[in-house]
Design a protein around this motif. Sequence first.
Motif, PDB file in Angstrom:
ATOM      1  N   THR D   4       0.867  -1.172   0.000  1.00 35.64           N
ATOM      2  CA  THR D   4       0.000   0.000   0.000  1.00 35.64           C
ATOM      3  C   THR D   4       0.910   1.231   0.000  1.00 35.64           C
ATOM      4  OG1 THR D   4      -1.764  -1.132   1.151  1.00 35.64           O
ATOM      5  CG2 THR D   4      -1.751   1.272   1.288  1.00 35.64           C
ATOM      6  N   THR D  30      -2.511  -1.082  -3.481  1.00 32.87           N
ATOM      7  CA  THR D  30      -3.285   0.138  -3.250  1.00 32.87           C
ATOM      8  C   THR D  30      -2.400   1.367  -3.444  1.00 32.87           C
ATOM      9  OG1 THR D  30      -4.524  -1.079  -1.580  1.00 32.87           O
ATOM     10  CG2 THR D  30      -4.804   1.314  -1.605  1.00 32.87           C
ATOM     11  N   LEU D  32      -2.455   5.567  -3.050  1.00 32.66           N
ATOM     12  CA  LEU D  32      -3.188   6.675  -2.426  1.00 32.66           C
ATOM     13  C   LEU D  32      -2.489   8.000  -2.715  1.00 32.66           C
ATOM     14  CD1 LEU D  32      -3.769   4.888   1.004  1.00 32.66           C
ATOM     15  CD2 LEU D  32      -5.515   5.317  -0.747  1.00 32.66           C
ATOM     16  N   THR D  56      -6.785  11.523  -2.396  1.00 31.04           N
ATOM     17  CA  THR D  56      -7.137  11.708  -0.998  1.00 31.04           C
ATOM     18  C   THR D  56      -6.407  12.993  -0.565  1.00 31.04           C
ATOM     19  OG1 THR D  56      -7.083  10.678   1.182  1.00 31.04           O
ATOM     20  CG2 THR D  56      -5.206  10.227  -0.253  1.00 31.04           C
ATOM     21  N   GLN D  60      -5.767  12.865   5.398  1.00 36.86           N
ATOM     22  CA  GLN D  60      -6.315  11.506   5.390  1.00 36.86           C
ATOM     23  C   GLN D  60      -5.210  10.462   5.268  1.00 36.86           C
ATOM     24  OE1 GLN D  60      -8.950  12.319   2.118  1.00 36.86           O
ATOM     25  NE2 GLN D  60     -10.778  12.302   3.417  1.00 36.86           N
ATOM     26  N   LEU D  61      -4.196  10.787   4.499  1.00 34.16           N
ATOM     27  CA  LEU D  61      -3.080   9.848   4.347  1.00 34.16           C
ATOM     28  C   LEU D  61      -2.367   9.642   5.681  1.00 34.16           C
ATOM     29  CD1 LEU D  61      -1.764   8.300   1.921  1.00 34.16           C
ATOM     30  CD2 LEU D  61       0.012  10.055   1.968  1.00 34.16           C
ATOM     31  N   GLU D  63      -3.665   9.885   8.579  1.00 30.14           N
ATOM     32  CA  GLU D  63      -4.509   9.041   9.433  1.00 30.14           C
ATOM     33  C   GLU D  63      -4.387   7.562   9.102  1.00 30.14           C
ATOM     34  OE1 GLU D  63      -8.473  10.587   9.206  1.00 30.14           O
ATOM     35  OE2 GLU D  63      -7.796  12.570   9.900  1.00 30.14           O
ATOM     36  N   ARG D  64      -4.105   7.292   7.823  1.00 32.29           N
ATOM     37  CA  ARG D  64      -3.999   5.902   7.400  1.00 32.29           C
ATOM     38  C   ARG D  64      -2.554   5.409   7.396  1.00 32.29           C
ATOM     39  NH1 ARG D  64      -7.718   5.214   2.109  1.00 32.29           N
ATOM     40  NH2 ARG D  64      -6.978   3.073   2.394  1.00 32.29           N
ATOM     41  N   GLU D  67      -1.591   1.768   7.625  1.00 35.79           N
ATOM     42  CA  GLU D  67      -1.782   0.816   6.510  1.00 35.79           C
ATOM     43  C   GLU D  67      -0.662   0.889   5.480  1.00 35.79           C
ATOM     44  OE1 GLU D  67      -5.559   1.582   4.567  1.00 35.79           O
ATOM     45  OE2 GLU D  67      -6.273   2.591   6.377  1.00 35.79           O
TER      46      GLU D  67
END
Lengths: 359, 359, 359, 359
Positions: D4, D30, D32, D56, D60-61, D63-64, D67
């Motif tokens: 990811t 994935t 992003l 995105t 937001q990135l 926050e993720r 992953e």
Amino acid sequence: MTLTIGIVGGTGHAGGELCRLLLNHPGVATILPTARGGEDLERVHPNLLGSGLAFTTVEQLRERAGELDAVFFCTPSGEAMRSAPYFLERGVKVIDVSADFRFADADRYREVYGEEHASPQLLPEAVYGVTELYRDRVAKARLVANPGCYAITTVLGLAPLLRSGLADLDTAIHLAAVNGTSGAGNKPLTEIMHAEAFASMLPYSLEGHRHAPELETQLTPLAGREPCVDMTTAHGNFVRGIYIQASVAVRAEARAGLDRAALLDLYREHYAGEHFVRVNTFAKQGKLNAKEYGVYPSLTSVTGSNFCHIGVDYDPVRGFAKVVAVTDNLVKGAAGSAIQNMNLMFGLDERAGLGHYGL
Amino acid sequence: MTLTIGIVGGTGHAGGELCRLLLNHPGVATILPTARGGEDLERVHPNLLGSGLAFTTVEQLRERAGELDAVFFCTPSGEAMRSAPYFLERGVKVIDVSADFRFADADRYREVYGEEHASPQLLPEAVYGVTELYRDRVAKARLVANPGCYAITTVLGLAPLLRSGLADLDTAIHLAAVNGTSGAGNKPLTEIMHAEAFASMLPYSLEGHRHAPELETQLTPLAGREPCVDMTTAHGNFVRGIYIQASVAVRAEARAGLDRAALLDLYREHYAGEHFVRVNTFAKQGKLNAKEYGVYPSLTSVTGSNFCHIGVDYDPVRGFAKVVAVTDNLVKGAAGSAIQNMNLMFGLDERAGLGHYGL
Amino acid sequence: MTLTIGIVGGTGHAGGELCRLLLNHPGVATILPTARGGEDLERVHPNLLGSGLAFTTVEQLRERAGELDAVFFCTPSGEAMRSAPYFLERGVKVIDVSADFRFADADRYREVYGEEHASPQLLPEAVYGVTELYRDRVAKARLVANPGCYAITTVLGLAPLLRSGLADLDTAIHLAAVNGTSGAGNKPLTEIMHAEAFASMLPYSLEGHRHAPELETQLTPLAGREPCVDMTTAHGNFVRGIYIQASVAVRAEARAGLDRAALLDLYREHYAGEHFVRVNTFAKQGKLNAKEYGVYPSLTSVTGSNFCHIGVDYDPVRGFAKVVAVTDNLVKGAAGSAIQNMNLMFGLDERAGLGHYGL
Amino acid sequence: MTLTIGIVGGTGHAGGELCRLLLNHPGVATILPTARGGEDLERVHPNLLGSGLAFTTVEQLRERAGELDAVFFCTPSGEAMRSAPYFLERGVKVIDVSADFRFADADRYREVYGEEHASPQLLPEAVYGVTELYRDRVAKARLVANPGCYAITTVLGLAPLLRSGLADLDTAIHLAAVNGTSGAGNKPLTEIMHAEAFASMLPYSLEGHRHAPELETQLTPLAGREPCVDMTTAHGNFVRGIYIQASVAVRAEARAGLDRAALLDLYREHYAGEHFVRVNTFAKQGKLNAKEYGVYPSLTSVTGSNFCHIGVDYDPVRGFAKVVAVTDNLVKGAAGSAIQNMNLMFGLDERAGLGHYGL
């Protein structure tokens, strides 16, 4: 003769091209291009480095109207129709390179441009400036509506065919036109940056181009009735140039025996004696299926010049006459034909300042 | 799976592109391109520097027919129809990138190419390789006639519209097609030297292009009757790419209420689930007369890839549906779709070796 | 004045450009370009469609020597040195656009061109035709050696700097030069076809370019000693234009306080009053690291014109003066400067026929 | 493995290219990419039409971050040095395509970029990502400083020569570099619109390019001392590509007997076994003065690919070794080499997702 010339809107491509050509015009003494204020002309048009030309403003130009012989408008739609009366009333001839005076009919203008015309009283006297077709009227005009670049190229390309009566006008005329990116204006937009537009084809306005009504109107006197013009436009990977490819259905009863040679004769005869319109009549070698590029005009033949080159062919299986016409959109398609008209309006040699051949 | 692939005619643009793509194909172990003899593959195709690929001859390839899984023909008209039987008889599948097997009818072939077909017995089984339309038949074929670059782009571009029944086929379909100069072959000719062709548009074959009959034939099953296709072609100032702009008259009774959105729905639905065909559905901002280039496909979006991008619009005043379709003439227009077909013929993932997006 | 002009070698780019420019020259009545025999001038140079110009042969030109005022040579090396005496003896002035008379020294000629000079007796009187530097000598010459396109652009670009004494000539001058593909000749070769050369850079002659000795010789009188010129050349993705970028080490004792403004002053003063050489003096906005493209000349500013635009800068960290000079290789780099010289040789206005600005 | 991947800064050319390449990467599940908010990814990058990728935001990135396996920075200078710690602390590997981590020394960074470095503690561990030179260190890195496009092309082009000890480093290395317009960013500026930049050469930063110090630093370990690099840059008339031409003085005592063949041996040996770096060793035909374009790399050979092609020559008269190196500035010069590094950092095949050859 030493003319003093104003150019309202000198920062765009057409305004810059007028400066470039007028700087080399033997009959022009003074050139006064306008800008909003503050721009450095040589930085906007670096090809004119060291020319000494500088921008003035519209306000200053108005104040000097008494010195002017002619004024060109290279402005967005709407400005010329508001400002032309001021100059005309002071004896200044007006050549409008914008679209404001191209329709004789104020209703048609409103329909196409979505705005009421500001000087409808001037529309009847405005002469549509395809010099080769309306030479006498241009010579006497004080207001010329210079044609759009697509329009002049198409009108020149189709005039012999439409006047001949060969065309079947129950069928639409199909125009596939490709324009250089100088036709996209000089406002920086992402899609016309070099990195986006290079090596591409950029179609636009497929729902119906604004020049289609101009064309339908202008082709009417040539065709004897208003034709339907299906026009498709794109920008190609070049800066200067209009490339028009037209398909015109030939009337069924006129197809027998028609061929390229016959069409070439028609065109050659129509434009005999015209300096700026030339027909490519090179013979095919006749080899089956050979790609003989030389038998049609190529765009670069006219780059930088006021020439229009025309080529024709005929598809006997399907009954379509094919016409290819090319011009430099900034010269014959704008500044050059505007000067050609100016020359006539002042009794000068029609070719003055326009003598150079294409690159 | 590790295929061994022959390429008859490896020196041209299509043959070189097949080498380029197959070098990156996970299912291909050996690539055997042919040349007349003596040429250095890496010098002919310098993008393949250090790839280790080298030319063999047709004679040597024939001797190794027993090792081959498939052979591609990238040859001038006439060679594939003479050589295909040799390979087919030895169990080698044939994908003909030339024009030899595109007509099911030997008479039509003779008419268009001026020569008797050498293997008329194979014509009935040759599958016309527009993968998206004939996927099942391609999967079972041992002989595929890969479409011409103009043809595949046009067929994909017009299929939804013609199948919908909206088109008025009493009126000709007008195609204005622009091809990159890689479509002009690699024989040095003055007119396609850089110094001549750069920044130009080079029209050719205006008397009727050889691909027009191919198109008329291939559009027939989609349209329900044979349409008249008026096709005009030119080379643009780029190397790779086919740009097709089509005008199709809409039947009078179907015009009411038709608009771009309706056409987009039709296209989107038709190509739902297709990986390599994508419809540009970007909304217009709706400003009067804005040049919104982004709402149509641009040529460079697909360069180097196997994608076909399609855009549509509708001219409600004149009743024409407009279609723009773009492909890379060497990929989707030749080597890429040929590999897409090969993948199906060997039960591989249709996208194998073709996964990259356009530049 | 109405001159009669011969052009030996009218089929190439320089010969065609001479025709194009002379057709628009007010002092020229007759133009007689030559070809081997059989070629159609308008097909070879389609930009001259309808001009009425046609090729004659060298033999016919020789017979008409009595009518000629001047003859231009646009031929491969070797022809002018053999034919010039014939014309000179008959009172015809000679302007050699080829390389035959560029070295005053027959030994140097042999060294560079690998052949004995055929007319060494003429070398002392041949004037090297950088008009801006040798105006008086050109005006009196009957034989002018027109400079190569790289050479004239470089000589103009470096003259102020070398004459100033700022340069450290113990260090080589580095020239990176890019030429349009019209500089590659018009013989069809695979590597300069559009499909190969488009969007590329094609380096050549990296082992030492033939124009380097011409440059070293011509820079000597400006520099006071013979410099070492390390020259690298490539074709860029355009047809017309020479782009020269030079790095010249500044003597250690002259570096303190040196900056772009000081160099601009030097150049501006040197070329004050010159019409065809213009220095780009636009000020930087001073933003750190901004890419201010406008402060240097761009190639297209001079396309189609006889101008040379020059820009300069200074790298204070490394002590190098940077010079960028651009010309149109077919105009200032060949046909245009040849006509500029012709104008002087016949007492005409130096600018006659060369008045147009760049596109 | 299914990675990811985050891409901070997905709207520019490098960010778009990362998306394009990663979409075809077998090990990436994935992707992003981020934008400020509101942009439609397929409209910004129309080549990715139908890919399903969407933007995105950075927030937001972050926050993720849990992953993510790796994050690429394609941002203006200053952002990566501020954001990298956040991701590194959460176990996300960082590949910085911007310039923030290219200097091991915070003082040098301040000097060149005029700003204090925000994360000097990370500088010692950042690995400069010329994969071919620092493969082992890259494989173990958690933070890679991806080289600039000029730098990587030059470092690869000069490494064999500098390591050989042949270079005379008392003399400056001269670099004339030409970049495609994709290197000019995607902010709309007048000077890089198609109508301005087409068919031109646009020099910039002649007072000293920001990449010169990066180069001087990076060439130091290869040369054994810090060289002086005189660098000149321009945009050429193409979108993708870096063309580097270097002149390197050869030490006087090493000149005897040196020739192109000896340099080619040196380069071939140095890069034996490297997949992405290939040396053009085509023999010259030896004709006097022939322009043998094929013996050097041309830019288009590598377009769209991760390859670097290198050619060499030697000027025996002046004692300079000449090097030409070409890459695609968006692939080997940015996104491609970044992915090559990513592959190593995750133990994947170095070529994964980068297998395609140039167009």
